[in-house]
Structure formats: C-alpha cells, structure tokens
Design an enzyme around this catalytic site. Structure first.
Site, PDB file in Angstrom:
ATOM      1  N   PHE A  51       0.211  12.870   8.363  1.00 53.72           N
ATOM      2  CA  PHE A  51      -0.637  11.787   8.875  1.00 53.72           C
ATOM      3  C   PHE A  51      -2.115  12.095   8.732  1.00 53.72           C
ATOM      4  O   PHE A  51      -2.947  11.545   9.444  1.00 53.72           O
ATOM      5  CB  PHE A  51      -0.296  11.457  10.338  1.00 53.72           C
ATOM      6  CG  PHE A  51       1.171  11.233  10.589  1.00 53.72           C
ATOM      7  CD1 PHE A  51       1.848  10.230   9.913  1.00 53.72           C
ATOM      8  CD2 PHE A  51       1.880  12.032  11.465  1.00 53.72           C
ATOM      9  CE1 PHE A  51       3.208  10.029  10.107  1.00 53.72           C
ATOM     10  CE2 PHE A  51       3.233  11.838  11.673  1.00 53.72           C
ATOM     11  CZ  PHE A  51       3.905  10.828  10.998  1.00 53.72           C
TER      12      PHE A  51
ATOM     13  N   GLY B 261       7.270  13.327   3.552  1.00 59.45           N
ATOM     14  CA  GLY B 261       8.257  12.507   4.249  1.00 59.45           C
ATOM     15  C   GLY B 261       8.221  11.070   3.782  1.00 59.45           C
ATOM     16  O   GLY B 261       8.981  10.214   4.237  1.00 59.45           O
TER      17      GLY B 261
ATOM     18  N   ASN C 262      10.014   1.383  -4.400  1.00 63.61           N
ATOM     19  CA  ASN C 262      11.362   1.560  -3.850  1.00 63.61           C
ATOM     20  C   ASN C 262      11.411   0.866  -2.491  1.00 63.61           C
ATOM     21  O   ASN C 262      10.816   1.344  -1.528  1.00 63.61           O
ATOM     22  CB  ASN C 262      11.673   3.060  -3.714  1.00 63.61           C
ATOM     23  CG  ASN C 262      13.055   3.312  -3.130  1.00 63.61           C
ATOM     24  OD1 ASN C 262      13.569   2.542  -2.320  1.00 63.61           O
ATOM     25  ND2 ASN C 262      13.664   4.415  -3.547  1.00 63.61           N
ATOM     26  N   PRO C 263      12.093  -0.264  -2.391  1.00 61.70           N
ATOM     27  CA  PRO C 263      12.066  -1.028  -1.140  1.00 61.70           C
ATOM     28  C   PRO C 263      12.654  -0.267   0.049  1.00 61.70           C
ATOM     29  O   PRO C 263      12.294  -0.554   1.193  1.00 61.70           O
ATOM     30  CB  PRO C 263      12.904  -2.272  -1.447  1.00 61.70           C
ATOM     31  CG  PRO C 263      13.460  -2.109  -2.802  1.00 61.70           C
ATOM     32  CD  PRO C 263      12.834  -0.921  -3.471  1.00 61.70           C
ATOM     33  N   LYS C 264      13.508   0.710  -0.235  1.00 63.50           N
ATOM     34  CA  LYS C 264      14.105   1.445   0.886  1.00 63.50           C
ATOM     35  C   LYS C 264      13.122   2.448   1.483  1.00 63.50           C
ATOM     36  O   LYS C 264      12.880   2.469   2.686  1.00 63.50           O
ATOM     37  CB  LYS C 264      15.379   2.153   0.415  1.00 63.50           C
ATOM     38  CG  LYS C 264      16.122   2.835   1.543  1.00 63.50           C
ATOM     39  CD  LYS C 264      17.381   3.517   1.039  1.00 63.50           C
ATOM     40  CE  LYS C 264      18.559   2.556   1.033  1.00 63.50           C
ATOM     41  NZ  LYS C 264      19.828   3.246   0.713  1.00 63.50           N
TER      42      LYS C 264
ATOM     43  N   GLN D 188       8.492   3.681   5.406  1.00 62.10           N
ATOM     44  CA  GLN D 188       7.095   4.032   5.623  1.00 62.10           C
ATOM     45  C   GLN D 188       6.369   2.936   6.405  1.00 62.10           C
ATOM     46  O   GLN D 188       5.563   3.218   7.290  1.00 62.10           O
ATOM     47  CB  GLN D 188       6.418   4.268   4.277  1.00 62.10           C
ATOM     48  CG  GLN D 188       5.291   5.258   4.362  1.00 62.10           C
ATOM     49  CD  GLN D 188       4.707   5.588   3.005  1.00 62.10           C
ATOM     50  OE1 GLN D 188       5.161   5.085   1.984  1.00 62.10           O
ATOM     51  NE2 GLN D 188       3.704   6.422   2.997  1.00 62.10           N
TER      52      GLN D 188
ATOM     53  N   GLY E 244      -1.310   0.672  -2.329  1.00 59.52           N
ATOM     54  CA  GLY E 244      -0.888   1.665  -1.344  1.00 59.52           C
ATOM     55  C   GLY E 244      -0.143   1.046  -0.169  1.00 59.52           C
ATOM     56  O   GLY E 244      -0.404  -0.088   0.222  1.00 59.52           O
TER      57      GLY E 244
ATOM     58  N   GLU F  55      -0.821   3.366   4.786  1.00 61.98           N
ATOM     59  CA  GLU F  55      -1.727   3.210   5.933  1.00 61.98           C
ATOM     60  C   GLU F  55      -1.930   1.759   6.355  1.00 61.98           C
ATOM     61  O   GLU F  55      -2.208   1.486   7.513  1.00 61.98           O
ATOM     62  CB  GLU F  55      -3.078   3.876   5.628  1.00 61.98           C
ATOM     63  CG  GLU F  55      -2.820   5.179   4.900  1.00 61.98           C
ATOM     64  CD  GLU F  55      -3.880   6.235   4.935  1.00 61.98           C
ATOM     65  OE1 GLU F  55      -4.421   6.529   6.000  1.00 61.98           O
ATOM     66  OE2 GLU F  55      -4.135   6.808   3.869  1.00 61.98           O
TER      67      GLU F  55
HETATM   68 MO1  MOS Z   1      -4.010   9.989   5.291  1.00 63.21          MO
HETATM   69  S1  MOS Z   1      -5.100   9.887   7.033  1.00 63.21           S
HETATM   70  O1  MOS Z   1      -5.349   9.898   4.221  1.00 63.21           O
HETATM   71  O2  MOS Z   1      -3.192  11.447   5.269  1.00 63.21           O
END
Ligand code: MOS
Length: 710
Positions: free
Chosen positions: A247, A476, A602-604, A609, A673, A676
């Site tokens: 994270f 992960g 990958n939709p799964k 995430q 992306g 986040e």
């Molecule tokens: Mo993310 S806060 O750029 O690992």
C-alpha cells in the site's frame, strides 16, 4: 479454471492467479521465509524521546549476554556514503527527530536473545521540547519544496509540479455565485498495515550482498541501498517474488533495508534476519499524513460551478519533508472558470510520512466529494446531476484532452445498477425499524502515470516456450498473472507457453509497484520486447525460432501521447449506510463501484483489487486513525487491537463493474491503472450517505458514532 485460448484473448480472461496454488499451500516464499543457513537475528532499538540527542550509550550489559554478536548505535555504526536524506541516515548521528526512530540494533544468535539484549542497552538523552500537533493556526506553515506526484520519489522529486495552482479569480467567482460553500474537512494519520511486516534477510560477502526483502520494487531498493552504502549496485541482489501487501509502505526501504544491511556487515558471510514488529511499523515505515482542508465552491443558479478553491494543510516531519498532492484530484475533476489550490505543510516532531494508497487523492477527494454533495443539496440538485453539469470537456487546468474520461458513464451506470432513481434527497427520509437508512455517491479519479527505468527480455525456446523476465513486483495485486497474460497477447501465444520471472534484481530493471503505474510500465515494456523478438526472428531466422533458442530485449518505449492527453482512471462509488437511531452505530450493507480503467487485463484479479480498495476506503471512512499522544509524541494505538480497520463483519456487499473501454493512448494493452482509483472517493460516498441517513454532516474522518450524537 484453465484458459486454453491462445493469443489476443489471453488479455481479458478471468484467469486464476498463477501464484494462487503456491500461496494456499504455503509454498510462496515471503521475505522472512527464505531458507538460509545459520542465520543471526537483528532487533532494533527505538528512541524513547520525540526530540533531542543521545548523550550516552551503555551497551555493556547487552554485550555481556551470551549469544549477542554485536550492538550497533550511532557511535560505532558504519558511516554511510550517501546520508543526505535524513531518513536514510540511519544511526549516522546522535540526533533524535521522532519518538520511535531507530537509535540502535542488537545482532544475536536468536531473535529472543536479540530482543532481550536490546532491552539491556542503556541510552541517555538530552531532551528538547517537541511538538506533534497539526493545527491550522500554526505560524510555521510553509509551502513544501516538492510535492509527491506520480513518479516523484525521494531523491527524484518532480520540480515541475507546482504545489499551488491558480486560474481566474476565485473571489470574483464566489461573489457572483448563487450558492456558495466554505467548509473545512479533516483527516487523521493512517497507517498502511500490510499483513506482512517489513522484512529483510541480508547476507554480506566480499562478492555479493544479498537481500531477501518485502519490496514494491527490488531495483529501487537496490539503487537506494547501493547509494547509501557506497557500493556498486551490481554487487547487491534484492529478491522479492511474493509480498504480503504494501500500500505504499514498501516502496522506499530506507529504514529497514539500511538496518538489515548494517546487521549483515557486522557478521560478514552470515545471514541476518530482521522483521519489524507490528508496533515498530507505526514509527518506521511511513504513513498517510493528517490533513486540514478548506474547500470553497461557488455555483450559479443552474448549478454550474463558478469557483473551486481547495486549500490544504498537511502534517510532515521535521526530519524530512514529505508532501503530497492532496489537491491533485481537485485540479482535474470539475469545470470552473475560477480556481485555486494551495498546499502548506507543518513540520512536526513525528515519523516521516510516505505515499499510501491514493497518496493525496484519497484524502483530497474526501473533502472535494463531500463538498460537492453539500453544494448539490444547497443548489437543490441531485448529486449525480450536479456532477454531470460540471463535467469538463478537457482538463480544466491545462486544457489537454483526456485520453478517455468516462466519469459520466460510470455515474449513470452506477445509478442504474445501484437503484438510485427515485431517491428522496431529503435527509432522514428513510427509516427501517430503529435504523436510519441513507445513500450517497462520490466520484473517483487517479492518474495513469509512467515511471522511468524499465526493460524486459524474452527468451524463446525451439519447443515453443517463452521466458519473460522483468524485475516487476507482485504485492498481492496479481502481477504474476496479468503480466503472463500480457506477454501471451504480445507474443500471440497461449498463457501456458509463457514462463514469467519477476521480483529479482538479476532480472532486467523495472520500476516499482506504485502510483498505479505497474501494469502500464511493465506491460508496455514486455510488448516492446515481443516486438524486438519478432523483428529478430523475421530478419535473421525466417520467422522460426532456431534450435538453440533466441533472446530479445527492449526498454520501455516513450509514449508520445503522454504529452498530448491527460490520462486518468475514473470511477463512481455508491454507498448505502444504516445508522442506529439510539446508538449512532454505522453499518455499510452495500458498496457499489463502476470504474473506467480502460481495458481490464484480468477481470478476476482486477475485481479483487477494486474490492480491496473500496474496503480500504470504507475502513478509512469509519475506522482508521492513528492517534498521537502529544505529551510523548508516539502513536498510542500502535497495534491491530488499537488501530481499527474494517474486518469481515464491517463489510457488506461490495460490487464492482467495469466500463471496459479500451484507452487508445495509454499503452498497447489499452489499460489504465486500477490499484488506487478504487480507494479514492469511497470515504466521501459513505460520509454523504451518513448525511442522507441522519442529516448530520461529518467532515472529520473517521466517522465514529460519537460524531453523530448531536
Ligand atoms: Mo502506491 S501508495 O503508489 O504503493
């Protein structure tokens, strides 16, 4: 599920995680688990004052303890070659800049001995008064020198990103508005708390320095540590194939990596194991800094914004300035002719903050999207309609078109799926037994940047197998699987023909898993390597792989579109909350998100995430806060008993959907992306739903029940 389809359809398939069987069998090796012979153990010493200097060290009792191999403090620590970054400068002086800072370490035959001996080291201090309180009325607020944005990293900060921005005249825009809002929102310190602690096993020999580490990017770890220790980067090998979450906290290995290598230097040739405890992580691996955010909005009688102003005060550390673009999302979200953003920091005697999932956007969009909800109410508009009316045609600040921007479609699709239509906008309009029920919505946004420094190689065997090598990271998130799919698509083969290798500095250099940039960077690079391989085969081998095999490699190509388009992922998040009328207890039975993240690899794994990010957003909304005791300067709730985050019972239904529009400009895959964007906006959607349920507007996270008793 097995995927047998070859070629282009490899991307977009809901392939099971390649590392899944290893993980459920306990066979995925994490940093602390590498089998090494005869390891020694390191246990750190932490400062017990928040500011001052060390005036004396007495390690005699520790050194007398059988099994102790050494005690390292600033008195005898190796002098680092590059210690200009005060956070990297572990044990380089007698200065103490925060409580919990590393002031020494014991290396011993066992972990128990090391820990016991650490308690026997006596340190004398000369204490200075400290100050750990973030307040808007501080006199020492200042504009940060740098703001972390996109790929900005310590030592690699982007000066091109001004912390303040202005367009038009905000005061005039507010003066002409039919509706105005001036509200202040606050967010606390949050700690990342990945499941796996920050861990290193280091071995220092004359030839090679090996570091098994929990890392969001082995090559960045290597270059920072090589610089710090003044050794050739080629001598260091960092290995990190499996990581138990990060994270953001495992991007910059400044403290724990440095200490692990110092321990290894003490016992050359012998492996040294070092893992932070959960409590230590609250002082040593960064955190999301607290903010105080003033938002001013003006809108005309049609609900069109005339002014947007976002003024942010952030906590940073006296030891080292870290600032983030809390206002970054505000600059890209809504159209308004008059706009301004400012960022000021207060340097406190606290640990050094760092990037944490959605660094800047997560806190900034809590403020902006709460404010948008408040304004929609004031203007008598549905909050979705209000947002749609202020949708910009181009980036509202610099005027570039968006590569793709389907925020409105996310809002509409989300409204349809969530059952938004017919919602009574009045607070306190729904009640079921003793529960007040409300719904809320918020927008999400996160940039799709690229980080520099990527290269990949592909080796083709005559028997039709391809080995793809790149020093990427899977924390992960699903990198093992997604990059295999991308390589299969790029090569026009089946995923079963691709053997991927990542997480090791012996592989071609790669950027870190950060800023939602991983797949964009690594995937583009693999695409380029596949092109190179094809060219090589065509030009020299008539398109056939020779019997001895063949290898090609490529660097990440420039993407000229990055100068022509603004590239962001978008989303719309919906929340239903129930608040108990008597106790103020808040439940979230339902979250629903619709995301525009380009093509989904990958939709799964993407679904996992996105659900994870929304859950972390729920946690930020209702639970998470690191509480500093200003008398002593440390986080008092520094364990998972005291630092609450959402667990199973706190999470109801979490649904995610994708718009799945291919972005023509971001990369050859057409993806944006996803790591986040999913945490950005969740807290505001929940706060807005709490307001709808109760009529109480909570502008201070987390939304705990005491804030609802009015
Ligand atoms: Mo993310 S806060 O750029 O690992």
């Amino acid at each position: 599920m097995t995927v047998t389809s070859a070629g282009p359809s490899a991307v977009g398939a809901a392939l099971d995680r390649k590392d899944g069987p290893l993980k459920v069998r306990g066979a995925a090796t994490y940093a602390g688990e590498w089998p090494v012979d005869n390891p020694a153990y390191l246990y750190p010493l932490q400062a017990t004052i928040a500011a001052g200097r060390i005036t004396g060290v007495d390690a005699s009792a520790a050194l007398d303890l059988p099994g102790v191999l050494g005690v390292i403090t600033h008195v005898n620590a190796p002098k680092l070659a590059w210690a200009t970054d005060p956070e990297v400068a572990v044990l380089q002086s007698d200065e103490v800049a925060w409580r919990g800072q590393i002031v020494g370490a014991v290396v011993a035959e066992t972990l128990e001995t090391a820990r016991h001996a650490a308690g026997l080291v006596r340190l004398a201090y000369e204490q200075r008064p400290h100050d750990t309180e973030l307040r808007a009325d501080r006199h020492d607020l200042h504009r940060p020198q740098h703001a972390a944005l996109f790929g900005a990293a310590p030592g690699d900060l982007q000066d091109g990103s001004p912390a303040d921005s202005a367009l038009g005249d905000v005061d005039a825009g507010l003066a002409e508005a039919a509706f105005t809002l001036d509200a202040t929102y606050t967010t606390p310190m949050n700690h990342h708390n990945p499941m796996e602690p920050h861990t290193g096993i280091a071995v220092w020999t004359d030839d090679e320095i090996t570091l098994y580490c929990s890392s969001q990017g082995v090559h960045l770890h290597r270059s920072l540590l090589a610089g710090a220790f003044g050794v050739d980067a080629a001598r260091i090998r960092a290995i990190s194939p499996h990581v138990g979450g990060g994270f953001g906290s495992k991007v910059y290995p400044v403290v724990w990596g440095t200490l692990a290598l110092m321990g290894a230097q003490l016992v050359p040739g012998r492996p040294v194991k070092f893992a932070l405890t959960r409590q230590q992580m609250f002082a040593l691996v960064g955190y999301r800094p607290a903010t105080i955010q003033r938002v001013r909005l003006g809108a005309d009688s049609d609900g069109r914004l005339t002014a947007i102003a976002h003024d942010v005060i952030q906590q940073t550390a006296r030891a080292k300035e870290y600032a983030e673009q809390t206002v970054g999302a505000t600059r890209a979200m809504y159209a308004a002719p008059n706009r301004s953003t400012t960022t000021r920091v207060a340097a406190l005697d606290v640990p050094v903050p760092t990037i944490m999932r959605g660094p800047g956007e997560a806190t900034g969009m809590f403020a902006l999207e709460s404010a948008m909800d408040e304004m929609a109410s004031a203007a008598g508009l549905d909050p979705i309609e209000f947002r749609i009316r202020n949708e910009p045609a181009v980036h509202p600040e610099h005027g570039l078109p968006f590569s793709t921007r389907n925020l409105v479609a996310c809002l509409r699709e989300g409204a349809r799926r969530f059952g938004w239509e017919g919602r009574d906008p009045a607070p306190l309009s729904r009640r079921e037994n003793d529960w007040l029920v409300g719904t809320g919505v918020a927008s999400s946004i996160y940039p799709s940047p690229r980080l520099p420094g990527n290269s990949a190689s592909i080796h083709a065997d005559a028997d039709g197998r391809y080995t793809v090598r790149i020093g990427a990271a899977d924390i992960g998130t699903g990198t093992w699987t997604a990059l295999t799919q991308i390589a299969a698509e790029a090569l026009g083969v089946g995923v079963e023909d691709v053997n991927l290798e990542i997480g090791d500095t012996s592989l071609p250099v790669a950027s870190s898993a950060g800023f939602s940039s991983g797949i964009n960077c690594w995937g583009s690079t693999i695409y380029a390597a596949a092109d190179e391989l094809r060219k090589l085969l065509d030009s020299e081998h008539g398109g056939m792989v020779p019997a001895e095999g063949i290898e090609a490699s490529a660097d990440m190509p420039d993407n000229p579109y990055m100068e022509q388009f603004a590239m962001y992922s978008f989303g719309a998040q919906f929340a239903e909350v129930r608040v108990h009328e008597d106790t103020g207890e808040i439940r979230v039975p339902r979250l629903l998100g619709v995301f525009d993240a380009g093509r989904i690899i990958n939709p799964k794994t993407a679904r996992s995430q996105l659900i994870g990010g929304m859950t972390q957003g729920l946690s930020m909304a209702l639970h998470e806060a690191s509480v500093i005791d200003p008398r002593f300067g440390h986080v008092v709730n520094n364990d998972l008993g005291g630092y609450h985050f959402a667990s199973n019972a706190d999470v109801g239904s979490v649904e995610v959907h994708y718009l799945e529009e291919r972005d023509p400009y971001t990369n050859p895959m057409g993806s944006k992306g996803i790591g986040e964007v999913c945490i950005v906006g969740t807290a505001a959607a929940i706060a807005n739903a709490v307001h709808h349920a109760t009529g109480v507007r909570v502008r201070d996270l987390p939304i705990t029940l005491d804030k609802l008793i009015v």
